[in-house]
Design a protein around this motif. Structure first.
Motif, PDB file in Angstrom:
ATOM      1  N   TRP A  83       0.842  -1.205   0.000  1.00  0.00           N
ATOM      2  CA  TRP A  83       0.000   0.000   0.000  1.00  0.00           C
ATOM      3  C   TRP A  83       0.877   1.256   0.000  1.00  0.00           C
ATOM      4  O   TRP A  83       0.629   2.183  -0.762  1.00  0.00           O
ATOM      5  N   ALA A  84       1.920   1.267   0.836  1.00  0.00           N
ATOM      6  CA  ALA A  84       2.789   2.440   0.915  1.00  0.00           C
ATOM      7  C   ALA A  84       3.478   2.702  -0.424  1.00  0.00           C
ATOM      8  O   ALA A  84       3.566   3.855  -0.874  1.00  0.00           O
ATOM      9  N   LYS A  85       3.946   1.636  -1.072  1.00  0.00           N
ATOM     10  CA  LYS A  85       4.598   1.819  -2.379  1.00  0.00           C
ATOM     11  C   LYS A  85       3.597   2.354  -3.399  1.00  0.00           C
ATOM     12  O   LYS A  85       3.901   3.274  -4.170  1.00  0.00           O
ATOM     13  N   ALA A  86       2.400   1.795  -3.417  1.00  0.00           N
ATOM     14  CA  ALA A  86       1.383   2.241  -4.373  1.00  0.00           C
ATOM     15  C   ALA A  86       0.999   3.692  -4.117  1.00  0.00           C
ATOM     16  O   ALA A  86       0.896   4.486  -5.052  1.00  0.00           O
ATOM     17  N   ARG A  87       0.785   4.036  -2.853  1.00  0.00           N
ATOM     18  CA  ARG A  87       0.412   5.411  -2.500  1.00  0.00           C
ATOM     19  C   ARG A  87       1.503   6.371  -2.943  1.00  0.00           C
ATOM     20  O   ARG A  87       1.238   7.407  -3.555  1.00  0.00           O
ATOM     21  N   TYR A  88       2.742   6.039  -2.629  1.00  0.00           N
ATOM     22  CA  TYR A  88       3.878   6.884  -2.993  1.00  0.00           C
ATOM     23  C   TYR A  88       3.973   7.031  -4.513  1.00  0.00           C
ATOM     24  O   TYR A  88       4.125   8.135  -5.038  1.00  0.00           O
ATOM     25  N   SER A  89       3.863   5.928  -5.223  1.00  0.00           N
ATOM     26  CA  SER A  89       4.012   5.931  -6.684  1.00  0.00           C
ATOM     27  C   SER A  89       2.886   6.676  -7.373  1.00  0.00           C
ATOM     28  O   SER A  89       3.123   7.443  -8.314  1.00  0.00           O
ATOM     29  N   VAL A  90       1.656   6.463  -6.925  1.00  0.00           N
ATOM     30  CA  VAL A  90       0.507   7.119  -7.552  1.00  0.00           C
ATOM     31  C   VAL A  90       0.501   8.613  -7.233  1.00  0.00           C
ATOM     32  O   VAL A  90       0.234   9.440  -8.112  1.00  0.00           O
ATOM     33  N   ASP A  91       0.796   8.970  -5.989  1.00  0.00           N
ATOM     34  CA  ASP A  91       0.828  10.394  -5.618  1.00  0.00           C
ATOM     35  C   ASP A  91       1.808  11.175  -6.480  1.00  0.00           C
ATOM     36  O   ASP A  91       1.606  12.355  -6.747  1.00  0.00           O
ATOM     37  N   TYR A 101      10.612   5.744  -9.638  1.00  0.00           N
ATOM     38  CA  TYR A 101       9.770   4.557  -9.787  1.00  0.00           C
ATOM     39  C   TYR A 101      10.553   3.324  -9.344  1.00  0.00           C
ATOM     40  O   TYR A 101      10.077   2.499  -8.565  1.00  0.00           O
ATOM     41  N   TRP A 102      11.783   3.215  -9.804  1.00  0.00           N
ATOM     42  CA  TRP A 102      12.621   2.057  -9.494  1.00  0.00           C
ATOM     43  C   TRP A 102      13.105   2.099  -8.052  1.00  0.00           C
ATOM     44  O   TRP A 102      13.288   1.045  -7.429  1.00  0.00           O
ATOM     45  N   TYR A 103      13.293   3.311  -7.502  1.00  0.00           N
ATOM     46  CA  TYR A 103      13.617   3.409  -6.075  1.00  0.00           C
ATOM     47  C   TYR A 103      12.464   2.840  -5.249  1.00  0.00           C
ATOM     48  O   TYR A 103      12.689   2.127  -4.269  1.00  0.00           O
ATOM     49  N   ALA A 104      11.246   3.161  -5.651  1.00  0.00           N
ATOM     50  CA  ALA A 104      10.070   2.653  -4.929  1.00  0.00           C
ATOM     51  C   ALA A 104       9.968   1.133  -5.053  1.00  0.00           C
ATOM     52  O   ALA A 104       9.716   0.433  -4.064  1.00  0.00           O
ATOM     53  N   VAL A 105      10.177   0.605  -6.265  1.00  0.00           N
ATOM     54  CA  VAL A 105      10.128  -0.851  -6.475  1.00  0.00           C
ATOM     55  C   VAL A 105      11.229  -1.531  -5.660  1.00  0.00           C
ATOM     56  O   VAL A 105      10.988  -2.537  -4.975  1.00  0.00           O
ATOM     57  N   GLY A 106      12.430  -0.993  -5.715  1.00  0.00           N
ATOM     58  CA  GLY A 106      13.548  -1.582  -4.985  1.00  0.00           C
ATOM     59  C   GLY A 106      13.343  -1.545  -3.477  1.00  0.00           C
ATOM     60  O   GLY A 106      13.641  -2.522  -2.777  1.00  0.00           O
ATOM     61  N   THR A 107      12.828  -0.430  -2.979  1.00  0.00           N
ATOM     62  CA  THR A 107      12.548  -0.322  -1.542  1.00  0.00           C
ATOM     63  C   THR A 107      11.482  -1.322  -1.131  1.00  0.00           C
ATOM     64  O   THR A 107      11.612  -2.015  -0.109  1.00  0.00           O
ATOM     65  N   ASP A 108      10.432  -1.440  -1.929  1.00  0.00           N
ATOM     66  CA  ASP A 108       9.362  -2.417  -1.687  1.00  0.00           C
ATOM     67  C   ASP A 108       9.937  -3.830  -1.602  1.00  0.00           C
ATOM     68  O   ASP A 108       9.680  -4.576  -0.648  1.00  0.00           O
TER      69      ASP A 108
END
Length: 126
Positions: A83-91, A101-108
């Motif tokens: 949820w946090a990754k999706a919220r961050y990415s969509v916002d 985008y890849w930072y978010a995927v990698g962190t997830d």
């Protein structure tokens, strides 16, 4: 087989489980609209992870009470990481062409792998 071998096999089993559940078994329903907090697709996705974790932990002889506790916690943690990754990415309207985008995927993915290491750490103490 010594304890280290068993430990490494458990970690490998969680990694393989994650590959299958996070990449091969996800579908559009699980992904679309994930930025909303309560999202049935994300719950189903976290549930797939939980079911496969039950199998992994059962194969490694985890006592039933500990198995249930680990899987419930994993479900909740997985649900919230996604949820946090999706919220961050969509916002931020992130796209695969952007580094963030890849930072978010990698962190997830790193957080999911750390979850498995914590689960294994707890398992070792059983």
């Amino acid at each position: 087989m010594n304890d280290l071998h068993i430990l490494l096999l458990l970690i490998a089993a969680f990694q393989f489980k994650h590959l299958v559940a996070d990449f091969f078994l996800q579908n559009a329903k699980m992904i679309m609209g994930r930025e909303k907090y309560w999202h049935m697709g994300r719950a189903l996705h976290a549930g797939v992870h939980a079911v496969f974790s039950v199998l992994v932990l059962a194969v490694f002889g985890t006592p039933l009470g500990a198995l249930a506790a680990l899987v419930i916690v994993e479900f909740v943690v997985h649900f919230h990481i996604d949820w946090a990754k999706a919220r961050y990415s969509v916002d931020r309207n992130l796209q695969p062409t952007e580094a963030c985008y890849w930072y978010a995927v990698g962190t997830d993915q790193a957080l999911h792998q750390l979850t498995y290491l914590v689960m294994v750490w707890i398992w070792v103490g059983l």
